[in-house]
Design a protein around this motif. Structure first.
Motif, mmCIF file in Angstrom:
data_model
loop_
_atom_site.group_PDB
_atom_site.id
_atom_site.type_symbol
_atom_site.label_atom_id
_atom_site.label_comp_id
_atom_site.label_asym_id
_atom_site.label_seq_id
_atom_site.Cartn_x
_atom_site.Cartn_y
_atom_site.Cartn_z
ATOM 1 N N GLN A 52 -4.853 9.061 -11.840
ATOM 2 C CA GLN A 52 -3.531 9.630 -11.576
ATOM 3 C C GLN A 52 -2.565 8.792 -12.378
ATOM 4 O O GLN A 52 -2.676 7.567 -12.362
ATOM 5 N N LEU A 72 2.554 6.305 -1.563
ATOM 6 C CA LEU A 72 1.799 5.648 -2.620
ATOM 7 C C LEU A 72 2.259 4.199 -2.755
ATOM 8 O O LEU A 72 3.455 3.906 -2.726
ATOM 9 N N THR A 85 3.097 1.363 -4.990
ATOM 10 C CA THR A 85 3.437 1.244 -6.408
ATOM 11 C C THR A 85 3.846 -0.197 -6.729
ATOM 12 O O THR A 85 3.675 -1.093 -5.926
ATOM 13 N N PRO A 109 3.566 8.275 -8.705
ATOM 14 C CA PRO A 109 4.112 6.948 -8.435
ATOM 15 C C PRO A 109 5.179 6.529 -9.444
ATOM 16 O O PRO A 109 5.990 5.656 -9.163
ATOM 17 N N LEU A 158 -3.944 5.744 -6.866
ATOM 18 C CA LEU A 158 -3.335 4.646 -6.114
ATOM 19 C C LEU A 158 -3.679 4.774 -4.647
ATOM 20 O O LEU A 158 -3.771 5.876 -4.110
ATOM 21 N N ARG A 186 -2.706 4.677 -0.713
ATOM 22 C CA ARG A 186 -1.478 4.985 0.033
ATOM 23 C C ARG A 186 -1.350 4.002 1.183
ATOM 24 O O ARG A 186 -2.345 3.550 1.743
ATOM 25 N N ARG A 207 -9.589 11.491 1.403
ATOM 26 C CA ARG A 207 -9.015 10.356 0.671
ATOM 27 C C ARG A 207 -9.713 10.269 -0.688
ATOM 28 O O ARG A 207 -10.934 10.103 -0.738
ATOM 29 N N GLU A 223 6.545 13.163 -4.374
ATOM 30 C CA GLU A 223 5.554 12.574 -3.466
ATOM 31 C C GLU A 223 4.238 12.255 -4.176
ATOM 32 O O GLU A 223 3.495 11.384 -3.731
#
Lengths: 321, 321, 321
Positions: C320, B245, B247, A143, B237, B239, C313, A140
């Motif tokens: 990441q 996410l 991608t 990515p 990223l 969501r 958020r 989760e």
């Protein structure tokens, strides 16, 4: 030919002296020798048993032959038997090695080794459930993690946490030596150094992970995410009046639920608490607590830009090794 | 003796329950099990084939027996045949594992496995030419690199880039699972984490390399040099409305030709472009682009010096793990 | 079946062309090939001999069978004989590979290989004494190091320093190739990169160690402690008028007795001297000398804290991968 042979034999004769000189030191008070009546655990056997446990946790992934819906139970039973034999023997060795009693007439260590092996094996369903949570969290959070197969096969974070959860059970059962052999093996393979004594909650996610260090007395909550190069370490310990380090206290931080710690951050000290839901930015250095819900980032160092003129020949302040 | 045996058998009886309990969960919706009709690729076989490819790329270096001017062609043919068999089988497994069609009556995956293996092998001369450029760049860039033998035998950067160039070909052929097994194996061995999806130009040089991370959608030009601890990563990223996410976009930086990035630098974001000929200093943290020919260094943090008095006993702000 | 077979054979026929094309390049001026009359050392044999040396240094720890007070001397003699045979053969290969003379009628390399092997083996008691000091320093410096067994089995620093002290002897005997094969093997296993040419004094302690880099011309005194991620490196080298790097000078720092260098610190340059008893704090970057007894820490970058609102958020500046 004759000359060659005597050169060889003359040289071999010189080795005899070195052998004798080494052999003498082995039986003296030699810090590096372990030539006693009772062998210490075998590192390679411990790692073999660790691999067996991984086969049982992730059936079909690391097996030596294909596992299908017909043969899986034979396979499982065989490997579980190997785990029993391997753990029993190595735990017995580690206990006997530490024992100060009369060894010859006593099989307590052998019995205790078997019992600890069975206790450990009884915990496997629980360990699997925990690891399923860790794998799910990885799927989760990352990515780039498209398939569960890729995560289980190739994520160093999942590998390191798998070994940690196994080693932590043995640490909890107060088995000496084995947990550290396991955690250092994982460190070698993954670059991630988790002490088996640390407490780590559910759904733990480590990304990349090279250089991560998690100390012995860390307490980590649920849903925590950690990136490469993060250190959860200790401040300098005081020394007692004889100059020895004072140990046995909580030396490493507490990280509460839902905390994210970005790469290169360093958090130190046994009284340091990172409150629930906090975010610690990359390269942050913390030696004190932060309350729940805090976001902390470093003020980025100012950057100096220079134009083309300087690029052709690198100036002296650059480095190269 | 009697007591010992029954202790052993009693304990073994307890294992049976654990085996049953584990076996039950394997066939349920078990995230960690892969007990299907069609086995996934074997990690150890994939790594064996990877080693075979390395033998062919660097003849005489990693062979199991000495290679000379008489036997080299037999050796090459034998290893190439092994590569064909190994890759065919493992690619077929990876394709079939992903296939959602009716498996039993179909050998498409077997055929496609063989074809992909041959396509890959046809790219080997090109891969070798690329790697010759990488090795040459290493020889020219590193003052400690005296001999090509040392570079090929023992430079982790060369090892990691070799595996990357192999895995990238398979990634390009859209083979699942195998490229990541390979790249993670290289990560384990070298501490360098290059995603097989990244695009990397010619004459690429990584020095030391521990902790280097190069993300999936990076685009790297020719004559780029990277030192240990460099991250080419992604920003957070977004969501989507379901919390997943987003991608599939370019998430990692572009590094143009003749860029040098010193140790510990972090460059993030899919829109970030490091212009040609730029130099990024150690520990610089960039989330935006810089134009060609730029040199960027951090303003060094000020240092605090203290004299002898404080040295004898380390103060509390130091750490130790 | 017929169709399947011809598919297979047709594809195999395509491999023949690749084999021919690769074989042609091997005999041309091929940077990656080592297909000569005299094989280079075998990496796997060198590592096997290294493991043999470790068995002799730490008897009882890494042996393939339990070592006790009755059998230890047979064991020692057997392994020493293996070391002699293994080192003799691989040193001879490395010398002959470098030799520019007429090989066929000369066995000088074989003789020199044997002599160097015996000279090396004669140094083993001294190497053991040095390593006993290193292990003792680890036990005294690390609060998590409870047992000497754990330190020898599982401390990457001890492993890396063990390999360094072996490789340094061979480097000192001017044996080519082998020392670097050994040091890179240790780098792979421990994440610690110590060049065999470095000079390191007694009671050296490396904690965790992932990412440590110690360059070829470093001079390190006694009782020095180094933490993970420390680089002792070189500044950019000047290039001569032909564009080649000027080498052969002292390029890496001198670290005097009783210095402690905390994690992530970078110290660069051949003229840089860290005076005796100094303490270099975490992440410090030094390119100049400091006098004895100095303590140097970075002024921590200011931290920015934000409250709960921002946590739900993550903002765009986070990353990441």
């Amino acid at each position: 030919m004759n000359g060659k042979r005597s050169n060889d034999l003359d040289l071999k004769a010189q080795i005899v002296d070195v052998v004798d000189s080494l052999a003498r030191t082995y039986l003296e008070n030699d810090l590096l020798a372990n030539v006693g009546d009772h062998p210490i655990p075998s590192r390679s056997e411990v790692i073999k048993s660790l691999d067996d446990v991984r086969e049982v946790i992730y059936p079909g992934y690391f097996s030596r032959w294909p596992v299908d819906r017909i043969n899986y139970k034979y396979h499982l039973g065989t490997v579980m038997n190997q785990i029993y034999e391997g753990f029993s023997a190595q735990i017995a060795r580690s206990l006997r090695h530490e024992c100060t009693g009369a060894h010859e007439v006593c099989d307590r260590c052998v019995r205790r080794g078997r019992e600890a092996a069975v206790t450990f094996m009884g915990r496997l369903p629980e360990i699997r459930a925990r690891l399923a949570g860790d794998v799910q969290a990885t799927l989760e959070s990352d990515p780039a993690a498209g398939r569960v197969e890729e995560v289980i096969f190739s994520y160093p974070g999942v590998n390191a946490v798998t070994v940690y959860r196994i080693a932590h059970e043995l640490y909890h059962l107060e088995i000496p030596i084995l947990p550290r052999i396991m955690s250092e093996h994982a460190h070698t393979v993954t670059g991630i150094d988790i002490h088996p004594g640390a407490h780590i909650g559910e759904r733990f996610f480590i990304d990349h992970g090279t250089g991560v260090v998690i100390g012995e007395t860390c307490v980590i909550g649920d849903d925590v995410k950690i990136y490469q190069g993060v250190t959860l370490g200790a401040l300098s310990l005081p020394r007692d009046t004889t100059g020895k380090l004072v140990t046995g206290t909580k030396r490493h931080p507490t990280v509460e639920d839902r905390v994210t710690i970005y790469s290169g951050a360093t958090i130190l000290g046994g009284d340091t608490v990172i409150g629930a839901g906090s975010v610690v930015g990359g390269n942050v250095w913390l030696t004190g607590s932060i309350p729940p819900g805090t976001k902390v980032v470093i003020e980025s160092p100012r950057l100096q830009y220079r134009g083309k003129a300087l690029v052709e020949r690198e100036p002296v302040i650059d480095f190269q090794i």
